[in-house]
Design an enzyme around this catalytic site. Structure first.
Site, PDB file in Angstrom:
ATOM      1  N   GLY A  66       0.820  -1.212   0.000  1.00  0.00           N
ATOM      2  CA  GLY A  66       0.000   0.000   0.000  1.00  0.00           C
ATOM      3  C   GLY A  66       0.850   1.256   0.000  1.00  0.00           C
ATOM      4  N   GLY A 125      -0.296   4.423   0.258  1.00  0.00           N
ATOM      5  CA  GLY A 125      -1.038   5.570   0.770  1.00  0.00           C
ATOM      6  C   GLY A 125      -0.170   6.386   1.710  1.00  0.00           C
ATOM      7  N   PHE A 126      -0.797   7.187   2.544  1.00  0.00           N
ATOM      8  CA  PHE A 126      -0.035   8.046   3.448  1.00  0.00           C
ATOM      9  C   PHE A 126       0.820   7.230   4.410  1.00  0.00           C
ATOM     10  CE2 PHE A 126      -3.629  10.811   2.273  1.00  0.00           C
ATOM     11  CZ  PHE A 126      -2.927  11.914   1.832  1.00  0.00           C
ATOM     12  N   GLY A 127       0.249   6.185   4.990  1.00  0.00           N
ATOM     13  CA  GLY A 127       0.993   5.375   5.944  1.00  0.00           C
ATOM     14  C   GLY A 127       2.135   4.622   5.295  1.00  0.00           C
ATOM     15  N   GLU A 143     -17.777  18.457   2.036  1.00  0.00           N
ATOM     16  CA  GLU A 143     -16.984  19.103   0.992  1.00  0.00           C
ATOM     17  C   GLU A 143     -17.576  18.851  -0.391  1.00  0.00           C
ATOM     18  OE1 GLU A 143     -12.736  19.025   3.441  1.00  0.00           O
ATOM     19  OE2 GLU A 143     -13.173  17.462   1.974  1.00  0.00           O
ATOM     20  N   ASP A 191      -5.938   2.850   7.867  1.00  0.00           N
ATOM     21  CA  ASP A 191      -7.298   2.311   7.888  1.00  0.00           C
ATOM     22  C   ASP A 191      -7.318   0.792   7.999  1.00  0.00           C
ATOM     23  OD1 ASP A 191      -8.451   4.798   7.670  1.00  0.00           O
ATOM     24  OD2 ASP A 191      -8.518   4.760   5.487  1.00  0.00           O
ATOM     25  N   ALA A 202      -5.298  11.040   7.461  1.00  0.00           N
ATOM     26  CA  ALA A 202      -3.963  10.976   6.866  1.00  0.00           C
ATOM     27  C   ALA A 202      -2.859  11.176   7.905  1.00  0.00           C
ATOM     28  CB  ALA A 202      -3.848  12.004   5.742  1.00  0.00           C
TER      29      ALA A 202
END
Length: 720
Positions: A312, A314-316, A471, A601, A617
């Protein structure tokens, strides 16, 4: 690597020294790499403005300029009037080219020659010498990253333009071979100056070419010491900082009231680019490159180094790899996409404010310079924790440590049949699809002659009033009221209904009640209808059912109500919570698997003072950095660090182009100030300078023109 491979020098060092050395040096290099283009631009700006200002002064009083050329500093080989014109042209045009980094070498050479002539035939001053030293650097190395020269270099070298390739080869030769020589010259020049100041050597004949006045007042012992370090090129960053401190101290003491910034700029170049040729620093750097294995090719990395697989990007996952890459480890990063997506701005793709390229960055580009990081495109389908092996596609991969950062997807709470009628936002494909869905609704309404269907098409329902839902609702409202204004003939987009449905008692339930109220008021000012305590019970192609009695006729439903974790728990056969998150211990290790970590997550962690860590995040990035630190600690002394503790940095949500809410615990903001803060934070978190600039440009355009620039409908079904 075979058993016959010689033991690297690094392997002879203790784990502590080996790991610490790599971290320090790679971190130092990363910092220099980050600040280098900004500092380069600053230097060019300050040099350019000094020369340009001189040219403008002469232009404003041309008679005086001619008089100076004729009587104060005439040159024997050029007519005075011609010399004045040439000088002013150089002072006006060359700084502009230098600032923009266009024909940088030629511009720097022209200014350098002008200054050299001034130093020879007019009043010699130290300012000229400092500028000549800086300009010489640009003649040989050229401009940095923020320049037209650098932007055009790649394409120019491969073009069919006459002389393009010879010019590029010459520029590369200057950069690679002669720029280090110039740094050597600057070091020797400064060393000789300091030795003259200390009266160690005499230099009456060449005194006009030494900046002696700038070092007046420096003690002999200090001058000799600094000169020796410059002469041998040892610890040049520290020597340069010492020179900056010495000259600054003299200026503060009043000994040099006319001291300029230009010596400091030259010392800054030495800090960033090193001591150059024939220096101890260069020899040490070469030894480190050859023996400590900083940035070798992946296949040259020793196979016995721990292999860490991160699933992954993503941010992590990126936070984990970004910290692990400095360690003596092999890293494999696997993701089913070849890009890192900045999900907080994904809704702006869906509402035509940004393009996918603005919020996504190719993963390989992020680790181009890290030889121990391998990036694979693939989707993991299984993990054998006993064999320490995972399966992706038709391939398998063994690991020593596994980090699962696989994120989450939409959750329809057991009603997966709603998915075709209520798309969510998790991927670029989702964003582009939703954008087409929203824009297509307006197109179909324009083409329809059925008033009932037009009303249905111009009704947009967003399910879920967390940050994403809020948003989305605000962005669609602004798109309808401003972005599409005057573009349709039979419908008025401003009459569109945007309905935000929330099952709870208020929107943004994770925020304090007063901020939720401010957000609700901002949405209502944009024309958004808010339905609270409204539970969706059914979604069909042309209708949303709320509760038992209320139905809303619509063909556009967007889902922002819930997520479910990836199937990582199923891969491991591990315990999960209701949302599918893998249960982890206080060190983010998957229960029963000491060498498997879960973050973001994917993980069900209670690291927020005993409460569940939110799916944000910053939380994922903190977890990724924590896991990297944990692995680093194990490499050093095989011990565990303190338990993971999430530090909440605040929550932000924007409502349209004028308002936002921000909760930092100790302070709560709403309105325009919160909106500016939201923008600054999100731009700062984006990956890559290109993305930051692109997003800023698009936002500025949209803000002042009220136009959304990415209103493209892609796909086969463009209308009916």
């Amino acid at each position: 690597m075979t058993n016959d491979t010689p033991v690297l020098q690094e392997e002879k060092l203790s784990p502590f020294v080996r790991v610490t050395l790599r971290i320090w040096v790679k971190t130092y290099r990363s910092i220099l790499s980050l600040i280098s283009p900004f500092f380069d631009l600053l230097v060019r700006f300050l040099v350019a403005q000094a020369i340009f200002r001189s040219g403008i002064v002469k232009l404003s009083d041309w008679d005086t300029a001619l008089s100076l050329s004729r009587f104060e500093y005439p040159v024997s080989w050029m007519a005075p009037d011609t010399a004045a014109v040439v000088g002013v042209l150089v002072e006006v045009l060359a700084p502009i080219l230098l600032l923009f980094g266009l024909f940088t070498r030629a511009a720097a050479l022209a200014i350098l020659l002008l200054l050299a002539i001034s130093q020879t035939v007019y009043i010699p001053i130290d300012l000229n010498l400092w500028l000549i030293a800086i300009l010489g650097w640009y003649i040989f190395r050229g401009a940095g990253g923020f320049s037209f020269d650098r932007a055009l270099a790649g394409g120019l070298g491969q073009s069919a333009l006459p002389l393009a390739q010879p010019i590029m080869r010459t520029c590369n030769f200057l950069t690679e071979k002669l720029a280090p020589v110039w740094l050597l010259f600057v070091r020797l020049w400064l060393a000789v100056t300091l030795f003259v100041v200390a009266e160690l050597v005499q230099a009456e004949a060449s005194a006009i070419w030494l900046p002696l006045a700038s070092f007046e007042g420096v003690g002999s012992a200090l001058a000799i010491g600094l000169g020796v370090f410059l002469l041998i090129g040892l610890v040049m960053p520290l020597v340069s900082l010492a020179l900056i401190l010495v000259l600054s101290t003299l200026a503060v003491m009043g000994l040099h009231p006319d001291l300029t910034l230009y010596p400091m700029l030259l010392f800054g170049l030495l800090i960033i680019f090193g001591a150059g040729l024939l220096s101890i620093d260069r020899a040490v750097s070469g030894w480190l490159e050859a023996n400590i294995l900083f940035d070798r090719k992946y296949e040259d990395v020793p196979e016995h180094w721990p292999h860490i697989v991160v699933v992954g990007a993503g941010f992590g996952g990126l936070a984990c790899v970004s910290k692990l890459k400095n360690l003596p480890v092999r890293i494999t990063l696997i993701d089913r996409h070849n890009y890192h997506l900045f999900q907080p701005l994904l809704y702006q793709i869906a509402t035509a404010a940004l393009s996918p390229a603005d919020v996504a960055t190719p993963i390989r580009g992020l680790f181009r310079s890290d030889g121990n990081v391998r990036v694979l495109l693939g989707e993991v389908s299984g993990i054998d924790s006993n064999a320490k092996r995972l399966t992706y596609g038709d391939s398998q991969l063994e690991y020593d440590h596994l980090v699962l950062a696989t994120g989450a997807s939409h959750s329809y709470f057991g009603k997966d049949e709603w998915a075709p009628f209520a798309p969510g936002l998790k991927t670029i494909e989702d964003g582009v699809s939703v954008r087409g869905h929203v824009l297509r609704a307006f197109e179909r309404a324009e083409a329809s002659s059925d008033p009932v269907r037009i009303d249905r098409l111009l009704t947009f329902v967003i399910v879920g009033a967390g940050p994403t839902g809020v948003e989305l609702a605000g962005a669609i409202a602004e798109l309808a009221h401003q972005g599409l204004k005057d573009e349709y003939r039979r419908i008025d987009p401003a009459k569109a209904r945007i309905i935000l449905v929330q099952s709870g008692e208020r929107i943004l339930p994770a925020f304090p009640e007063d901020l939720s109220a401010h957000a609700a008021a901002s949405l209502e000012n944009l024309g958004v209808e808010i339905r609270l305590k409204s539970r969706v019970t059914n979604i069909e192609a042309e209708r949303v059912q709320i509760g038992e009695d209320t139905g809303i006729a619509t063909e556009t439903v967007l889902w922002a109500a819930g997520v479910v974790a990836s199937p990582a728990g199923k891969w491991l056969g591990s315990e999960t919570d209701r949302a599918g998150r893998v249960i982890v211990d206080q060190h983010l290790r998957v229960t029963g698997h000491d060498n498997v970590y879960a973050i973001g997550d994917t993980a069900g962690s209670n690291g927020w003072d005993g409460n569940p860590v939110p799916g944000l995040a910053p939380a994922a990035k903190q977890a990724g950095a924590y896991v990297a630190s944990s692995i680093q600690k194990q490499l050093l002394d095989d011990r565990q660090i303190a338990p993971f503790a999430y530090k909440h940095q605040g929550s932000l949500a924007t409502i349209g182009r004028k308002s936002a809410v921000a909760d930092f615990g100790f302070v709560k903001l709403h309105g325009a100030l919160a909106w500016w803060l939201w923008g600054a934070v999100h731009v700062g978190f984006l990956s890559g300078m290109r993305n930051r600039i692109s997003v800023l440009v698009n936002w500025i355009w949209s803000y002042f023109t009220l136009q959304q620039g990415i209103r493209l409908i892609t796909g086969n079904n463009s209308g009916e």
